[in-house]
Enzyme design. Structure first.
Site, PDB file in Angstrom:
ATOM      1  N   ARG A  28      29.802  31.220  48.364  1.00 12.15           N
ATOM      2  CA  ARG A  28      29.651  29.934  49.048  1.00 12.15           C
ATOM      3  C   ARG A  28      30.188  29.969  50.481  1.00 12.15           C
ATOM      4  NH1 ARG A  28      30.386  25.738  44.813  1.00 12.15           N
ATOM      5  NH2 ARG A  28      31.779  24.660  46.216  1.00 12.15           N
ATOM      6  N   ASP A  55      22.180  27.168  45.561  1.00 15.15           N
ATOM      7  CA  ASP A  55      21.453  27.453  44.314  1.00 15.15           C
ATOM      8  C   ASP A  55      19.925  27.407  44.434  1.00 15.15           C
ATOM      9  OD1 ASP A  55      23.884  27.696  43.165  1.00 15.15           O
ATOM     10  OD2 ASP A  55      23.776  25.875  41.946  1.00 15.15           O
ATOM     11  N   GLY A  90      22.428  15.424  43.313  1.00 16.35           N
ATOM     12  CA  GLY A  90      23.414  14.366  43.039  1.00 16.35           C
ATOM     13  C   GLY A  90      23.660  13.549  44.304  1.00 16.35           C
TER      14      GLY A  90
END
Ligand code: F6P
Length: 324
Positions: free
Chosen positions: A257, A127, A104
Site C-alpha cells: 500500500r 485492489d 464504501g
C-alpha cells in the site's frame, strides 16, 4: 467564493496524493477555493479540514500515502450524520465534494448527494475491485511492489530449493494475485475467482520437479488465505507434507500500500482528478469517475455500485497452462 471539497477515504493507495493535487489545481484553475477534509468523512463530520492552495499540493505527486490522511467512518452510515456533514459543507460554501476511495466511500458520497451536496467519486484502491472501472488508482504501484518482493523471495527460494507461498493483498478480488502471479511466472495462482485445489497444485509441483524444476512460487490472494484456518502458512505446510519440499509462507501485507506511485498511477490520478472537478463545475454530481478502454468516463453512483467486473479467466488459464 464557491469552494470544492476533497477527501480520501478507506484504505490508502499510492497515487491518492496525485489525485488530491489534480483536484486542487483543477479547481483553482476554474476559480474555486479548495478545502481538504482530514481523515475521510470524519473530517467532514467534525469540521477538521485544511484549505489547499496550489502550493500546498506541490511536491506530493510522487509521494505514497495521502496528505489528507484517511479512515473508514462508520458513523457516516447514519443519516443524521450525513445531514450534519451536509450542513458543515454548506457553512463552508461548498459547491461539491470529490471523494477518493473505494465502494464504501462512494456509498457515503451517494448519501451526501441525496442530502443535496453534489459528489463525485474517484476510484482509489490497490485492489482494483470496483466494478465500473477497468482501473483503480494505486493498483499498478501495488502490483509492481509485490512483483519486486516476489523476485527477491525467488532468489532465496532458488538457493534453498524451496517452495515459497506468497500472499498478496486483495480481500474481495484476486486481481493483484492474478497479475503478479503471471508476471513472476508462478507455478500456481490461488484466487477466490478460480477453484482452489491443493492436490492439483501438488500434482503440478511433482510433475515439474520430475523435469528438473527445483524451486516453486505459489501466489495466493488474501481473500482465499483469510478463509483457510492457518492461512498461507497452512498451504505451505500442506505442500511440505505432500511433496517433501521445504516450503515457506510470506505475507506481503501493507508494503503493497506504500511507496512512490508509478507513472501509470500518477497519470490516471491526474486525469481522473481533473475530470471530477470538471463535472462539479458543470453542476453535475452523483457520479463515479472510471476508466474504460483507456478513456476516462463517468457513471451514476447507484449504477456504479451495482456493476461487477468479470475476472480475467483467459489470463488465468494462460498463466496456468504455461506454468510447466
Ligand atoms: O482495500 C485495500 C486493502 O489493502 C485490502 O486489500 C485489504 O484487505 C485491506 O485493505 C486491509 O485494510 P487495513 O489496512 O485496514 O488492514
Amino acid at each position: 467564493m464557491d469552494r470544492i471539497g476533497v477527501l480520501t477515504s478507506g484504505g490508502d493507495a499510492p497515487g491518492m496524493n496525485a489525485a488530491i493535487r489534480a483536484v486542487t489545481r483543477a479547481a483553482i484553475a476554474k476559480g474555486y477555493e479548495v478545502v481538504g477534509f482530514l481523515r475521510g468523512y470524519n473530517g467532514l463530520l467534525n469540521n477538521k479540514y485544511m484549505s489547499l492552495s496550489a502550493r500546498d499540493v506541490s511536491d506530493i505527486i510522487h509521494r505514497g500515502g495521502t496528505i489528507l490522511y484517511t479512515a473508514r467512518c462508520l458513523e457516516f452510515k447514519e443519516w443524521d450524520n450525513v445531514v450534519k456533514g451536509k450542513e458543515n459543507c454548506d457553512d463552508l460554501f461548498l459547491k461539491g465534494l470529490v471523494v477518493i476511495g473505494g465502494d464504501g466511500s462512494f456509498r457515503g458520497a451517494l448519501d451526501l448527494t441525496k442530502a443535496g451536496l453534489p459528489c463525485i467519486g474517484i476510484p482509489g484502491t490497490i485492489d482494483n475491485d470496483i466494478g465500473c472501472t477497468d482501473y483503480t488508482i494505486g493498483y499498478d504501484t501495488a502490483m509492481n511492489t509485490a512483483m519486486e518482493m516476489v523476485d527477491k523471495i525467488r532468489d532465496t527460494a532458488q538457493s534453498h530449493d524451496r517452495c515459497s507461498v506468497i500472499e498478496v493483498m486483495g480481500n474481495k478480488a484476486g486481481w493483484i494475485a492474478l497479475n503478479v502471479g503471471t508476471a513472476v511466472g508462478a507455478m500456481a495462482i490461488v484466487t477466490m475467482e478460480a477453484e482452489y485445489n491443493i492436490d492439483e497444485i501438488v500434482g503440478k509441483i511433482k510433475a515439474t520437479q520430475a523435469t528438473g524444476k527445483q524451486h516453486f512460487i505459489i501466489v495466493v490472494s488474501e481473500g482465499v488465505a483469510a478463509k483457510i484456518d492457518g492461512g498461507s502458512d497452512y498451504i505451505a505446510k500442506q505442500i511440505t507434507q505432500k511433496t517433501g519440499i521445504e516450503s515457506r509462507a510470506t505475507v506481503l501485507g501493507h508494503v503493497q500500500r506504500g511507496g512512490n506511485p508509478t507513472l501509470r498511477d500518477r497519470l490516471v490520478a491526474t486525469e481522473m482528478g481533473y475530470y471530477a472537478v470538471d463535472l462539479l463545475d458543470k453542476g453535475i454530481g452523483q457520479r463515479v469517475v472510471g476508466q474504460k478502454d483507456g478513456k476516462v468516463c463517468d457513471f451514476g453512483i447507484v449504477d456504479a455500485l451495482q456493476m461487477t467486473k468479470p475476472f480475467d479467466m483467459n489470463l488465468y488459464r494462460i498463466a496456468d497452462e504455461i506454468s510447466l
